[in-house]
Write a protein that holds these residues in place. Structure first.
Motif, PDB file in Angstrom:
ATOM      1  N   ASN B 198      33.136  42.717  42.819  1.00  0.00           N
ATOM      2  CA  ASN B 198      34.075  42.953  41.706  1.00  0.00           C
ATOM      3  C   ASN B 198      33.796  44.291  41.018  1.00  0.00           C
ATOM      4  O   ASN B 198      34.721  45.030  40.677  1.00  0.00           O
ATOM      5  CB  ASN B 198      33.999  41.819  40.682  1.00  0.00           C
ATOM      6  N   ALA B 199      32.525  44.587  40.834  1.00  0.00           N
ATOM      7  CA  ALA B 199      32.176  45.831  40.151  1.00  0.00           C
ATOM      8  C   ALA B 199      32.631  47.041  40.969  1.00  0.00           C
ATOM      9  O   ALA B 199      33.201  47.997  40.425  1.00  0.00           O
ATOM     10  CB  ALA B 199      30.667  45.889  39.907  1.00  0.00           C
ATOM     11  N   VAL B 200      32.387  46.980  42.280  1.00  0.00           N
ATOM     12  CA  VAL B 200      32.767  48.115  43.132  1.00  0.00           C
ATOM     13  C   VAL B 200      34.286  48.240  43.215  1.00  0.00           C
ATOM     14  O   VAL B 200      34.838  49.341  43.099  1.00  0.00           O
ATOM     15  CB  VAL B 200      32.142  47.974  44.541  1.00  0.00           C
ATOM     16  N   LEU B 201      34.979  47.112  43.382  1.00  0.00           N
ATOM     17  CA  LEU B 201      36.438  47.172  43.485  1.00  0.00           C
ATOM     18  C   LEU B 201      37.050  47.725  42.196  1.00  0.00           C
ATOM     19  O   LEU B 201      38.014  48.487  42.230  1.00  0.00           O
ATOM     20  CB  LEU B 201      37.021  45.790  43.812  1.00  0.00           C
ATOM     21  N   ALA B 202      36.474  47.351  41.064  1.00  0.00           N
ATOM     22  CA  ALA B 202      37.003  47.858  39.793  1.00  0.00           C
ATOM     23  C   ALA B 202      36.860  49.378  39.742  1.00  0.00           C
ATOM     24  O   ALA B 202      37.810  50.093  39.401  1.00  0.00           O
ATOM     25  CB  ALA B 202      36.258  47.208  38.632  1.00  0.00           C
ATOM     26  N   GLU B 203      35.691  49.864  40.124  1.00  0.00           N
ATOM     27  CA  GLU B 203      35.475  51.317  40.096  1.00  0.00           C
ATOM     28  C   GLU B 203      36.369  52.021  41.124  1.00  0.00           C
ATOM     29  O   GLU B 203      36.773  53.165  40.928  1.00  0.00           O
ATOM     30  CB  GLU B 203      33.996  51.627  40.356  1.00  0.00           C
ATOM     31  N   ALA B 204      36.649  51.299  42.193  1.00  0.00           N
ATOM     32  CA  ALA B 204      37.485  51.871  43.254  1.00  0.00           C
ATOM     33  C   ALA B 204      38.976  51.746  42.929  1.00  0.00           C
ATOM     34  O   ALA B 204      39.815  52.157  43.735  1.00  0.00           O
ATOM     35  CB  ALA B 204      37.190  51.183  44.583  1.00  0.00           C
ATOM     36  N   THR B 205      39.288  51.161  41.797  1.00  0.00           N
ATOM     37  CA  THR B 205      40.674  50.876  41.360  1.00  0.00           C
ATOM     38  C   THR B 205      41.433  50.022  42.369  1.00  0.00           C
ATOM     39  O   THR B 205      42.636  50.166  42.547  1.00  0.00           O
ATOM     40  CB  THR B 205      41.482  52.171  41.054  1.00  0.00           C
ATOM     41  N   LEU B 206      40.714  49.123  43.037  1.00  0.00           N
ATOM     42  CA  LEU B 206      41.348  48.238  44.025  1.00  0.00           C
ATOM     43  C   LEU B 206      41.477  46.836  43.433  1.00  0.00           C
ATOM     44  O   LEU B 206      40.673  46.437  42.582  1.00  0.00           O
ATOM     45  CB  LEU B 206      40.514  48.195  45.307  1.00  0.00           C
ATOM     46  N   THR B 207      42.486  46.104  43.898  1.00  0.00           N
ATOM     47  CA  THR B 207      42.749  44.771  43.371  1.00  0.00           C
ATOM     48  C   THR B 207      42.247  43.699  44.325  1.00  0.00           C
ATOM     49  O   THR B 207      42.642  43.673  45.501  1.00  0.00           O
ATOM     50  CB  THR B 207      44.268  44.578  43.169  1.00  0.00           C
ATOM     51  N   ARG B 208      41.385  42.872  43.810  1.00  0.00           N
ATOM     52  CA  ARG B 208      40.861  41.791  44.625  1.00  0.00           C
ATOM     53  C   ARG B 208      41.984  40.789  44.915  1.00  0.00           C
ATOM     54  O   ARG B 208      42.668  40.343  43.995  1.00  0.00           O
ATOM     55  CB  ARG B 208      39.732  41.115  43.852  1.00  0.00           C
ATOM     56  N   PRO B 209      42.211  40.435  46.197  1.00  0.00           N
ATOM     57  CA  PRO B 209      43.288  39.506  46.529  1.00  0.00           C
ATOM     58  C   PRO B 209      43.118  38.162  45.814  1.00  0.00           C
ATOM     59  O   PRO B 209      41.997  37.715  45.588  1.00  0.00           O
ATOM     60  CB  PRO B 209      43.158  39.336  48.040  1.00  0.00           C
TER      61      PRO B 209
END
Lengths: 330, 247
Positions: B198-209
């Motif tokens: 979650n932390a990496v996806l947030a920084e990557a501006t990606l949305t967790r499915p």
């Protein structure tokens, strides 16, 4: 040799008396065994010739990943797979040092890459030949790296400092590559009849292309004479080719394999082997882009570059954003 | 306490993950978007092949049937492979490759950390050695996912597509059966995995499915994807074609 037929000024070597004081001091420094460093004055021809030579060498390392990379997914044991991966990774590393060395001469890696991809800059003819069986991984290490070492060991003493230092590191790794190639050949040559057949076939296909790596005789070449005066070429092509044959012929005997040359014979008088010249028409065809894999190799490099564009752009964009955010925070 | 059969099965799961992913990553050799990435990918593949030798080597010892790591890697067919479905997914583009790596690393690092203090001495030793390598893999894949997720519009779209495509293969990593529980249950590792991802996806501006639907069948060997067979056909060609040869 990973650099072939590198052109210099084409003007012939001038004597010290014909040089202006600056050039004369430069040449005297080289004659005395001194090193030229990036910030030192150097003749334009020296700079240009070195860029061509180092660039060609770097490109050879990069394109050279492909024929061996062709077998990484089919390596027959986990250990062989690891060794081959490490070797191809070393080659990418060599490419990197060499591009860095060339960059000290004022040319960028991107520019050199574009010149490779457009076909303007060359790479060694040897990498335009296909690798068809596992024995080719042996032959490439044994013969191709063996031939490369012949040229690269003396280049550790070349006059341009960054190039000489890159070569020291490269030579250490190349000699490991050569040994692992010979080890594969030994297993194959002493293996089952099918393996022995593959080993002999690999030697048959790679022998003459390996001899071509040194380039045609350059006894009368003005380019070679100039490069030798500048100590960016240390030996003549024929000299290195002879050395390679003298070293390799007994190794083939030891392996129980036959070098595909009826004229290969020890000549007591000259203290070396007599041997047949490769087909130089084939060599010039390969240089013109008509090697068996020339089109595929450049196609592969171009595809990697084109398909990787979005990655390179994204990494730059991200780095810019981070920099901007850091500045804003300060 | 695991039976030898369970231990063998579990070691094949660890070894096959490393083998199949190592092989996939090695397919990039010479074709990466930039020279530094080529070197880093080869490095990752090398580490994973090294880990394969350790896990499958131990599996062969435990089995006691005279099979070594090479015999296990090169002479089993699809139905005997025990890797996660995630790692057999094809490379597709660089974004998919790095997203697959990131999701696996985020699991792998938790798994190896949990195994580091395991009672079985060899398991704990292999985990400790592998953890050093995987710590670097996890750092690099997270950095790459962040850079590419955040980079340009195109890279963002590609990374979101890769995440969406691979997410259904995440759940299998945390499913556990008797074999897992006999050695190390992955289910409790999910919370740490989620926090990291979650932390990496947030920084990557990606949305967790949203959907946590999970394909399964890889690590039990019940149903692999069609991709694995093609990979084995390439990988196992020489030992299969020349069964009497030594290489």
């Amino acid at each position: 040799m990973y650099a072939q037929m590198v052109k210099s000024t084409g003007e012939g070597v001038r004597s010290l008396d014909e040089m202006d004081p600056q050039e004369r001091a430069f040449q005297e420094r080289i004659d005395a065994g001194g090193k030229i460093e990036p910030k030192d004055w150097m003749p334009d021809g020296y700079r240009k010739t070195l860029v061509r030579q180092i660039g060609q060498h770097a490109h050879s390392e990069i394109v050279g990943q492909l024929p061996e990379g062709n077998w990484i997914t089919r390596a027959p044991t986990l250990e062989r797979k690891a060794i081959l991966l490490a070797k191809v990774q070393d080659e990418a590393g060599h490419g990197l040092y060499l591009y860095c060395a060339a960059e000290t001469l004022g040319v960028t890696r991107d520019q050199m890459t574009r010149d490779l991809l457009s076909g303007k800059m060359k790479y060694s003819s040897i990498f335009n030949y296909p690798t068809l069986t596992w024995a080719d991984m042996g032959a490439v290490g044994w013969l191709v790296d063996g031939a490369a070492i012949m040229n690269q060991v003396p280049l550790q003493r070349t006059s341009y400092g960054p190039y000489a230092r890159a070569m020291v590191r490269i030579c250490k790794e190349e000699s490991f590559h050569q040994r692992q190639g010979f080890d594969i050949m030994m297993k194959m040559a002493r293996g089952t009849p099918e393996q022995k057949r593959m080993a002999q076939d690999a030697l048959n296909r790679f022998w003459y292309p390996s001899l071509m790596m040194f380039g045609p005789s350059d006894a009368d070449s003005v380019h070679s004479a100039q490069s030798m005066a500048w100590k960016i070429k240390m030996n003549s092509n024929d000299e290195l080719r002879q050395k390679f044959v003298d070293l390799t012929a007994p190794q083939a005997d030891y392996l129980g394999l036959t070098i595909p040359d009826e004229n290969l014979k020890w000549n007591e008088e000259k203290g070396g082997y007599d041997f047949s010249e490769p087909d130089w028409d084939e060599f010039f065809d390969v240089l013109k882009g008509n090697g068996p894999c020339s089109v595929e190799r450049l196609e592969d490099r171009n595809r990697a570059w084109d398909e990787g564009r979005w990655v390179r752009e994204a990494m730059l964009a991200h780095a810019d954003k981070k920099r901007a955010a850091k500045l804003a925070a300060e | 306490m695991a039976t030898d059969a369970q231990l063998f099965e579990w070691l094949c799961r660890m070894g096959d993950n490393a083998l199949v992913l190592g092989h996939r990553v090695s397919e990039w050799c010479g074709h990466a978007p930039v020279l530094e990435e080529d070197i880093a990918l080869a490095n990752t593949a090398l580490d994973l092949i090294g880990q394969t030798q350790l896990w499958l080597g131990l599996a062969g010892e435990v089995e006691g049937a005279g099979r070594d790591a090479d015999a296990l890697a090169y002479r089993r067919d699809v139905l005997d492979f025990r890797n996660l479905l995630l790692v057999e997914q094809p490379n597709r583009d660089f974004g998919h490759t790095m997203m697959r790596q990131f999701l696996f690393d985020a699991w792998h690092i938790e798994m190896l950390s949990a195994l580091k203090g395991h009672d079985h001495e060899q398991i704990s030793a292999i985990a400790e050695k592998s953890l050093k390598e995987v710590t670097y893999h996890a750092e690099r894949s997270a950095d790459t996912v962040i850079a590419l997720g955040d980079g340009t519009e195109e890279s963002h779209t590609r990374m979101q597509a890769a995440l969406d495509r691979l997410w259904p293969y995440v759940g299998e990593m945390f499913l556990s059966d008797d074999t897992d529980r006999a050695v190390c249950d992955p289910a409790p590792l999910r919370a740490a995995f989620d926090a990291r991802v979650n932390a990496v996806l947030a920084e990557a501006t990606l949305t967790r499915p949203d959907s946590d639907f999970a394909h399964k069948g890889g690590k039990t060997g019940v149903r692999h994807t069609e991709h694995l067979g093609h990979m084995l056909a390439v990988m196992q060609f020489l030992p299969r074609a020349y069964p009497d040869a030594q290489w």
